[in-house]
Motif scaffolding. Structure first.
Motif, mmCIF file in Angstrom:
data_model
loop_
_atom_site.group_PDB
_atom_site.id
_atom_site.type_symbol
_atom_site.label_atom_id
_atom_site.label_comp_id
_atom_site.label_asym_id
_atom_site.label_seq_id
_atom_site.Cartn_x
_atom_site.Cartn_y
_atom_site.Cartn_z
ATOM 1 N N SER A 65 13.826 -26.879 -1.011
ATOM 2 C CA SER A 65 13.993 -27.874 0.025
ATOM 3 C C SER A 65 12.329 -27.929 0.566
ATOM 4 O O SER A 65 12.070 -29.100 0.817
ATOM 5 N N VAL A 71 21.992 -28.707 -4.037
ATOM 6 C CA VAL A 71 23.109 -29.869 -3.862
ATOM 7 C C VAL A 71 22.250 -30.828 -2.732
ATOM 8 O O VAL A 71 22.422 -32.132 -2.963
ATOM 9 N N GLU A 72 21.959 -30.349 -1.845
ATOM 10 C CA GLU A 72 21.218 -31.076 -0.713
ATOM 11 C C GLU A 72 20.137 -32.051 -1.245
ATOM 12 O O GLU A 72 20.231 -33.371 -1.081
ATOM 13 N N ASP A 81 22.934 -24.429 -2.083
ATOM 14 C CA ASP A 81 23.120 -25.391 -1.157
ATOM 15 C C ASP A 81 21.743 -26.222 -0.921
ATOM 16 O O ASP A 81 22.081 -27.475 -0.627
ATOM 17 N N GLU A 82 20.651 -25.710 -1.150
ATOM 18 C CA GLU A 82 19.556 -26.601 -0.872
ATOM 19 C C GLU A 82 19.338 -27.536 -2.309
ATOM 20 O O GLU A 82 18.814 -28.794 -2.370
ATOM 21 N N VAL A 106 28.031 -29.187 -7.420
ATOM 22 C CA VAL A 106 29.241 -28.947 -6.712
ATOM 23 C C VAL A 106 30.590 -28.976 -7.442
ATOM 24 O O VAL A 106 31.400 -27.992 -7.155
ATOM 25 N N THR A 121 33.147 -34.880 -1.930
ATOM 26 C CA THR A 121 31.832 -35.406 -1.882
ATOM 27 C C THR A 121 31.636 -36.814 -2.461
ATOM 28 O O THR A 121 30.506 -37.293 -1.956
ATOM 29 N N TYR A 156 32.190 -25.326 -6.540
ATOM 30 C CA TYR A 156 33.094 -25.459 -5.295
ATOM 31 C C TYR A 156 34.560 -26.320 -5.704
ATOM 32 O O TYR A 156 35.462 -26.370 -4.689
#
Length: 263
Positions: free
Chosen positions: A93, A126-127, A123-124, A143, A155, A147
């Motif tokens: 990020s 995916v972001e 998470d970062e 994802v 998504t 997930y």
């Protein structure tokens, strides 16, 4: 260490002036991987080279074209240098924050390709990959793998409409292959149990042919909403192989009880 560096900078100031101080400071910060502090030092160096005060903080609208170009190009170069260093250290990020204004998505993607997805950065990843569009296909794959299908479909519906057709197709292919493989595996296991032998069929249509009693009122081999969504997303695909997989899903879906049939 801070006192030692300060003394070194004093010596550089005496012998070489501002240029020498900035060069030494930048070198020291690079060595210590103090990326954010390095960016501030690089900004001062850019301003100095453009003939501006070290702490110049104006927009640059008052500068002549040459100065403005030196300032803008220099700041973008500083962003690239610091962003690259952060990404090489696996700081996704933070690295992308500096690389974004540079606009070199390909360079960022190449650096992030070398970063392994782990629990502390998922998470970062995916972001940046999916939401920010650096590599939507890889981001969606993260994802899907971590997930599950339900979250992946949600998504897709929330993120992909804002992406280009090429990215939409790449992501839709991933989902289609995943869902088809999951369904094929489940149906194959069911058929094997019914006939006490391993089926040799290679498509869903072949597997379910002549399987009397397989599709009752409450019978299905995958979440039928996942099946419907995946088939709907697949309408944008053009690849012949993928279209065959999508058709295979519909042929399975046609055999389901009417309560699982969706328009």
């Amino acid at each position: 260490m801070a006192d030692s560096l300060f003394e070194q900078l004093e010596q550089q100031s005496t012998s070489g002036g501002v240029d020498a101080v900035l060069e030494h400071l930048i070198s020291s910060l690079q060595q210590d991987k103090k990326h954010h502090e390095l960016f501030e030092a690089l900004k001062m160096q850019v301003r100095h080279r453009a003939g501006l005060p070290l702490l110049y903080g104006e927009s640059g609208d008052d500068l002549d074209p040459k100065q403005r170009t030196l300032l803008e190009d220099g700041l973008l170069g500083a962003c690239r240098q610091v962003g690259t260093g952060l990404l090489e250290d696996g700081r996704v990020s933070e690295g992308w924050m500096y690389m974004r204004p540079v606009g070199d998505v390909a360079a960022a993607r190449e650096l992030i390709d070398k970063i392994e997805v782990q629990d502390d950065n998922i998470d970062e990843m995916v972001e940046v990959l999916l939401q920010e569009g650096v590599d939507p296909a890889r981001g969606f794959s993260v994802v899907l793998q971590n997930y599950g299908t339900c979250n992946a479909i949600t998504t897709f519906e929330s993120v992909m409409p804002q992406k280009g057709k090429a990215d939409q197709r790449a992501v839709a292919q991933l989902l289609l292959r995943h869902v088809h493989q999951e369904l094929f595996t489940n149906v194959k296991a069911d058929v094997a149990g019914r006939q006490d032998s391993e089926p040799t069929a290679t498509t869903l249509a072949e597997l379910i042919a002549d399987q009397e009693g397989m599709f009752g009122e409450h019978s299905y081999h995958i979440d039928t909403t996942h099946l419907a969504s995946t088939t709907r997303f697949s309408r944008i695909l053009e690849n012949e192989e993928c279209l065959r997989l999508a058709l295979d899903l519909t042929q399975y879906g046609q055999e389901l009880h009417e309560q699982f049939q969706y328009d």
